[in-house]
Design a protein around this motif. Structure first.
Motif, PDB file in Angstrom:
ATOM      1  N   UNK A   8      44.243  75.213  53.153  1.00 19.50           N
ATOM      2  CA  UNK A   8      45.499  74.644  53.633  1.00 19.50           C
ATOM      3  C   UNK A   8      45.645  73.264  53.012  1.00 19.50           C
ATOM      4  N   UNK A   9      46.805  73.002  52.406  1.00 17.82           N
ATOM      5  CA  UNK A   9      47.006  71.707  51.752  1.00 17.82           C
ATOM      6  C   UNK A   9      48.331  71.089  52.190  1.00 17.82           C
ATOM      7  N   UNK A  10      48.419  69.783  52.057  1.00 13.47           N
ATOM      8  CA  UNK A  10      49.656  69.061  52.331  1.00 13.47           C
ATOM      9  C   UNK A  10      50.378  68.828  51.010  1.00 13.47           C
ATOM     10  N   UNK A  11      51.667  68.521  51.094  1.00 10.16           N
ATOM     11  CA  UNK A  11      52.470  68.422  49.880  1.00 10.16           C
ATOM     12  C   UNK A  11      51.949  67.378  48.901  1.00 10.16           C
ATOM     13  N   UNK A  12      51.390  66.283  49.383  1.00 11.44           N
ATOM     14  CA  UNK A  12      50.915  65.240  48.473  1.00 11.44           C
ATOM     15  C   UNK A  12      49.607  65.617  47.780  1.00 11.44           C
ATOM     16  N   UNK A  13      49.038  66.774  48.109  1.00  9.18           N
ATOM     17  CA  UNK A  13      47.815  67.243  47.451  1.00  9.18           C
ATOM     18  C   UNK A  13      48.045  68.468  46.569  1.00  9.18           C
ATOM     19  N   UNK A  14      49.291  68.878  46.392  1.00  7.66           N
ATOM     20  CA  UNK A  14      49.584  70.071  45.578  1.00  7.66           C
ATOM     21  C   UNK A  14      49.042  69.959  44.164  1.00  7.66           C
ATOM     22  N   UNK A  15      49.081  68.762  43.599  1.00  8.53           N
ATOM     23  CA  UNK A  15      48.626  68.590  42.218  1.00  8.53           C
ATOM     24  C   UNK A  15      47.105  68.618  42.091  1.00  8.53           C
ATOM     25  N   UNK A  20      46.111  78.849  41.438  1.00  7.31           N
ATOM     26  CA  UNK A  20      45.807  79.709  42.582  1.00  7.31           C
ATOM     27  C   UNK A  20      46.606  81.001  42.463  1.00  7.31           C
ATOM     28  N   UNK A  21      46.200  82.013  43.218  1.00  2.00           N
ATOM     29  CA  UNK A  21      46.862  83.312  43.166  1.00  2.00           C
ATOM     30  C   UNK A  21      48.118  83.372  44.031  1.00  2.00           C
ATOM     31  N   UNK A  22      48.052  82.837  45.249  1.00  4.29           N
ATOM     32  CA  UNK A  22      49.145  83.018  46.202  1.00  4.29           C
ATOM     33  C   UNK A  22      49.401  81.750  46.999  1.00  4.29           C
ATOM     34  N   UNK A  40      56.933  70.464  46.923  1.00  5.80           N
ATOM     35  CA  UNK A  40      56.160  71.681  47.179  1.00  5.80           C
ATOM     36  C   UNK A  40      56.500  72.765  46.152  1.00  5.80           C
ATOM     37  N   UNK A  41      57.795  73.024  45.972  1.00  5.45           N
ATOM     38  CA  UNK A  41      58.219  74.096  45.067  1.00  5.45           C
ATOM     39  C   UNK A  41      57.810  73.829  43.629  1.00  5.45           C
ATOM     40  N   UNK A  42      57.846  72.582  43.211  1.00  9.87           N
ATOM     41  CA  UNK A  42      57.394  72.238  41.855  1.00  9.87           C
ATOM     42  C   UNK A  42      55.907  72.535  41.710  1.00  9.87           C
ATOM     43  N   UNK A  43      55.109  72.114  42.686  1.00 12.12           N
ATOM     44  CA  UNK A  43      53.677  72.396  42.637  1.00 12.12           C
ATOM     45  C   UNK A  43      53.374  73.876  42.668  1.00 12.12           C
ATOM     46  N   UNK A  44      54.116  74.613  43.469  1.00 10.12           N
ATOM     47  CA  UNK A  44      53.933  76.064  43.550  1.00 10.12           C
ATOM     48  C   UNK A  44      54.301  76.725  42.233  1.00 10.12           C
ATOM     49  N   UNK A  45      55.416  76.328  41.637  1.00 11.07           N
ATOM     50  CA  UNK A  45      55.845  76.975  40.388  1.00 11.07           C
ATOM     51  C   UNK A  45      54.883  76.702  39.238  1.00 11.07           C
ATOM     52  N   UNK A  46      54.225  75.569  39.264  1.00 11.58           N
ATOM     53  CA  UNK A  46      53.278  75.214  38.199  1.00 11.58           C
ATOM     54  C   UNK A  46      51.915  75.874  38.416  1.00 11.58           C
ATOM     55  N   UNK A  47      51.463  75.956  39.673  1.00  5.52           N
ATOM     56  CA  UNK A  47      50.076  76.334  39.943  1.00  5.52           C
ATOM     57  C   UNK A  47      49.856  77.715  40.544  1.00  5.52           C
ATOM     58  N   UNK A  48      50.884  78.339  41.087  1.00  7.67           N
ATOM     59  CA  UNK A  48      50.682  79.573  41.831  1.00  7.67           C
ATOM     60  C   UNK A  48      51.229  80.785  41.085  1.00  7.67           C
ATOM     61  N   UNK A  49      50.451  81.854  41.113  1.00  6.83           N
ATOM     62  CA  UNK A  49      50.874  83.091  40.470  1.00  6.83           C
ATOM     63  C   UNK A  49      51.960  83.786  41.293  1.00  6.83           C
ATOM     64  N   UNK A  50      51.822  83.776  42.620  1.00  3.55           N
ATOM     65  CA  UNK A  50      52.785  84.397  43.523  1.00  3.55           C
ATOM     66  C   UNK A  50      53.144  83.422  44.639  1.00  3.55           C
TER      67      UNK A  50
END
Length: 64
Positions: A8-15, A20-22, A40-50
């Motif tokens: 579980x992460x907070x938005x300021x730790x997304x980078x 990650x997979x999901x 959040x969405x920027x970090x997800x789009x860069x780092x998450x597969x799904x």
């Protein structure tokens, strides 16, 4: 770097997560400032597969 099957992460730790997979977000985007949601969405789009999300698109009355 975070390690583990579930983190579980907070938005300021997304980078700091790395690849990650999901990513999952449930019922919180409507409660957060839009600038933080975009982070959040920027970090997800860069780092998450799904990405799985379940967020309301409007306010609703749970009693109705």
């Amino acid at each position: 770097m975070y390690r583990g099957k579930l983190v579980f992460i907070e938005n300021h730790n997304c980078d700091k997560v790395g690849k990650i997979d999901l990513s999952i977000n449930i019922d919180s985007f409507q409660e957060i400032d839009s600038e933080i949601v975009y982070d959040y969405l920027e970090g997800i789009s860069v780092n998450s597969k799904y990405f799985f999300t379940k967020n309301a698109i409007c306010k609703y009355d749970p009693e109705s």
